[in-house]
Design an enzyme around this catalytic site. Structure first.
Site, short mmCIF file in Angstrom:
data_model
loop_
_atom_site.label_atom_id
_atom_site.label_comp_id
_atom_site.label_asym_id
_atom_site.label_seq_id
_atom_site.Cartn_x
_atom_site.Cartn_y
_atom_site.Cartn_z
N GLU A 10 -1.50 17.33 2.83
CA GLU A 10 -1.79 16.10 3.76
C GLU A 10 -1.64 16.66 5.14
O GLU A 10 -0.31 16.98 5.62
CB GLU A 10 -1.17 14.92 3.59
CG GLU A 10 -1.70 13.95 4.37
CD GLU A 10 -1.20 12.32 3.91
OE1 GLU A 10 0.24 12.38 3.88
OE2 GLU A 10 -1.77 11.55 3.88
N GLY A 26 3.91 5.39 3.79
CA GLY A 26 4.33 6.32 4.48
C GLY A 26 4.25 7.73 3.50
O GLY A 26 3.31 7.51 2.72
N SER A 27 5.15 8.48 3.73
CA SER A 27 4.80 9.68 2.88
C SER A 27 5.21 9.76 1.57
O SER A 27 6.29 8.78 1.11
CB SER A 27 5.74 10.87 3.88
OG SER A 27 7.06 10.64 3.68
N THR A 28 4.85 10.67 0.85
CA THR A 28 4.96 10.75 -0.51
C THR A 28 6.43 11.36 -0.71
O THR A 28 7.18 10.66 -1.71
CB THR A 28 4.06 11.74 -1.27
OG1 THR A 28 2.55 11.30 -1.27
CG2 THR A 28 4.56 11.94 -2.77
N GLU A 29 7.00 12.06 0.13
CA GLU A 29 8.35 12.43 0.03
C GLU A 29 9.37 11.12 0.17
O GLU A 29 10.30 11.12 -0.88
CB GLU A 29 8.51 13.34 1.26
CG GLU A 29 9.84 13.89 1.08
CD GLU A 29 10.27 14.67 2.50
OE1 GLU A 29 9.17 14.79 3.42
OE2 GLU A 29 11.25 15.17 2.82
N LYS A 73 10.71 -3.47 8.69
CA LYS A 73 10.86 -2.49 9.84
C LYS A 73 9.72 -1.37 9.99
O LYS A 73 9.00 -0.92 9.35
CB LYS A 73 11.92 -1.42 9.21
CG LYS A 73 12.39 -0.44 10.13
CD LYS A 73 13.21 0.73 9.62
CE LYS A 73 12.33 2.03 9.38
NZ LYS A 73 11.80 2.52 10.45
N GLU A 82 2.55 2.76 -0.95
CA GLU A 82 1.36 3.40 -0.61
C GLU A 82 1.47 4.59 0.18
O GLU A 82 2.29 4.82 1.20
CB GLU A 82 0.49 2.25 0.57
CG GLU A 82 0.16 0.87 -0.13
CD GLU A 82 -0.97 1.09 -0.91
OE1 GLU A 82 -1.71 2.11 -0.97
OE2 GLU A 82 -1.11 -0.02 -1.70
N CYS A 97 -4.05 7.89 5.96
CA CYS A 97 -3.84 8.33 4.51
C CYS A 97 -5.16 8.71 3.88
O CYS A 97 -4.87 9.44 2.85
CB CYS A 97 -2.65 7.55 3.91
SG CYS A 97 -3.36 5.66 3.87
N GLY A 152 8.50 8.15 -0.47
CA GLY A 152 8.14 7.28 -1.53
C GLY A 152 8.92 7.75 -2.68
O GLY A 152 9.41 6.64 -3.62
#
Ligand code: NDP
Length: 479
Positions: free
Chosen positions: A386, A233-236, A181, A255, A289, A238
């Site tokens: 970030e 993508g974002s840590t959130e 996606k 990542e 990133c 993730g």
């Protein structure tokens, strides 16, 4: 000396954008039911209508991927799989200009970057992994390496085609099939890649592409027919994914974000360093990133570096991404622009000093001038979070030990940069830094042979190199 540049726009008509796209499932384009627009962030022009995949579409894609895995791809020899990967790589090279124009239109990044970095590197990932497909037994990952099965892959908007290549090439080389996606705001090059799969006569179902938003991503993550999740993508998000797969047998690589320190010691070659600082934070509008978003300057050279950095920033050309002379293009979305504006305002309110060169930003589209904040301390939010935009936070240090302590004082650990002419200092610093990738006297250099990934909240696992292959094979440790 200042140079005047005449406009040098890239030829847009090289690429045909359809008014509406469906999903790519089982080797065919299938119509979607609901659609959403994808826009050019530099002009706000609607480029096309994109299908929003729901449960039935994701089910169909997973089913097609499973069938292709069981009947075709896992049975095929590595040598044959490698031929398909080489073919894809060559077609990507042949159609590189189309890909570059499409990426720039959909993402807002300068054509110079999509043409010279994103697309050549994406093709290089397919070439590199084509070479591994028939040599997996010699990769040092066990004598009889086996694929995991169906991989669900979710990618972000900052390097759309390149992130696709990072994920699809190793998965296919190792014998997996995929459901991918792309991000909601940048789906077009993934859909052109689907055409390349058709052109390469890749067996139906080996690559499936479903477009949509976060809800489509969640359907992939939670689908019981998927064996591995690969996410950038974002840590959130993730963390949401880590929680969702924890009670399952799914493998996962993540990542995530970063807040890299770019450390300048007093023996660094200053002019080269300034180029590296600019490349570290303003490349791809800072939507990177591993961007060098925290500049750590040794106190006795700080003034000189800042003076030269500001001079250099005066010459950065911000504007039309399709112009071949542009250095910094558009911010990818209205939402991302709002986030950058908000965090920069926090920098002001916390007492840091903001500076940007004078630049005429276009009236339409999403823009943010290259910006530096000086007088930043470790407690400031702009030193910790970030920003994911063209904003640099500048801190200073006195001793090498202090530089390392400040660099490591972050929940992230993706990348770092060291600028010094002393090899011993560079080696010492690189051993102290808790970051997955460390550049010395350069920044933001990528190569398919080199593993990439982070510590702590920057993610799990590696992509690229032999380590990246391991993430698509059974029973091999990822770290
Ligand atoms: P997200 O992490 O939300 O998006 C990354 C991908 O995940 C997209 O394809 C997204 O879909 C999808 N997604 C969103 N929610 C879910 C979910 N619950 N389950 C599965 N997949 C999901 O990043 P954003 O685009 O929202 O950017 C937010 C911030 O993340 C940025 O400001 C930046 O700080 C950071 N970021 C970091 C990146 C990196 O390379 N480390 C890349 C991109 C962003 P959709 O696009 O449709 O929402």
């Amino acid at each position: 000396m200042t140079f005047e540049y005449a406009p040098a726009p890239e030829f847009r008509a090289i690429v045909t954008i359809k008014p509406k796209y469906g999903h790519f499932i089982g080797g065919k384009f299938v119509a979607g039911s609901k659609h959403f627009p994808t826009i050019n962030p530099a002009t706000e022009e609607v480029l096309s209508q994109i299908a929003l995949a729901g449960k039935a579409d994701v089910d169909a894609a997973v089913k097609a991927a499973r069938k292709a895995y069981t009947n075709t791809w896992s049975k095929m020899s590595g040598k044959e799989r490698g031929k398909y990967l080489y073919r894809i790589a060559r077609i990507m090279q042949e159609r590189a200009r189309e890909f570059a124009v499409l990426e720039t239109l959909d993402n807002g990044k300068p054509i110079r970057e999509s043409r010279d970095t994103d697309i050549p590197l994406a093709a290089a990932h397919f070439f590199y992994h084509a070479g591994w497909a028939d040599k997996l037994e010699y990769a040092g990952l066990g004598t009889s390496p086996k694929p995991l099965g169906v991989a669900g892959q979710i990618i972000p908007w900052n390097f759309p085609l390149l992130m696709l290549a990072w994920k699809v090439a190793p998965a296919l080389a190792a014998g997996n099939t995929v459901v991918l996606k792309p991000a909601e705001s940048t789906p077009l090059t993934a859909l052109l890649f689907a055409e390349v799969c058709q052109q390469a006569e890749l067996p139906a179902g080996v690559v499936n592409i479903v477009t949509g938003d976060g809800s489509t991503g969640a359907l992939i993550v939670n689908h019981p027919g998927i064996d591995k999740i690969a996410f950038t993508g974002s840590t959130e998000v993730g963390k949401i994914i880590a929680r969702a797969v924890a009670p399952t047998n799914k493998s996962v690589t993540l990542e995530l974000g970063g807040k890299a320190a770019n450390i300048v010691f007093d023996d660094a070659p200053i002019d080269e360093t300034v180029e590296g600082i600019v490349n570290g934070i303003f490349f791809n509008q800072g939507h990177v990133c591993c961007a060098g978003s925290r500049l750590l300057l040794q106190e006795n050279v700080a003034e000189e570096v800042l003076h030269k950095l500001k001079n250099r920033m005066e010459k950065i050309r911000v504007g039309d991404p399709m112009d071949k002379n542009t250095d910094v293009g558009a911010i990818n979305s209205k939402e991302q622009l709002a986030k950058i504006i908000e965090l920069a305002a926090v920098g002001d309110s916390e007492g840091a000093e903001r500076w940007s060169p004078a630049c005429n930003l276009p009236s339409k589209g999403f823009w943010f001038a290259p910006t530096i904040f000086t007088g930043v301390t470790q407690a400031h939010r702009i030193a910790r979070e970030e920003i994911f935009g063209p904003v640099l936070s500048v801190l200073t240090f006195r001793t090498p030990q202090e530089a390392i302590e400040k660099a490591n004082n972050t929940p992230f650990g993706l990348s770092a940069g060291i600028w010094s002419e002393k090899g011993s200092r560079t080696l010492w610093a690189s051993q102290q830094l808790r970051a997955g990738v460390i550049w010395a006297n350069t920044f933001n250099k990528f190569d398919p042979t080199s593993p990439f990934g982070g510590y702590k909240e920057s993610g799990w696992g590696r992509e690229g190199g032999r380590h990246g292959l391991a993430a698509y094979l059974k029973g091999v440790s990822h770290e």
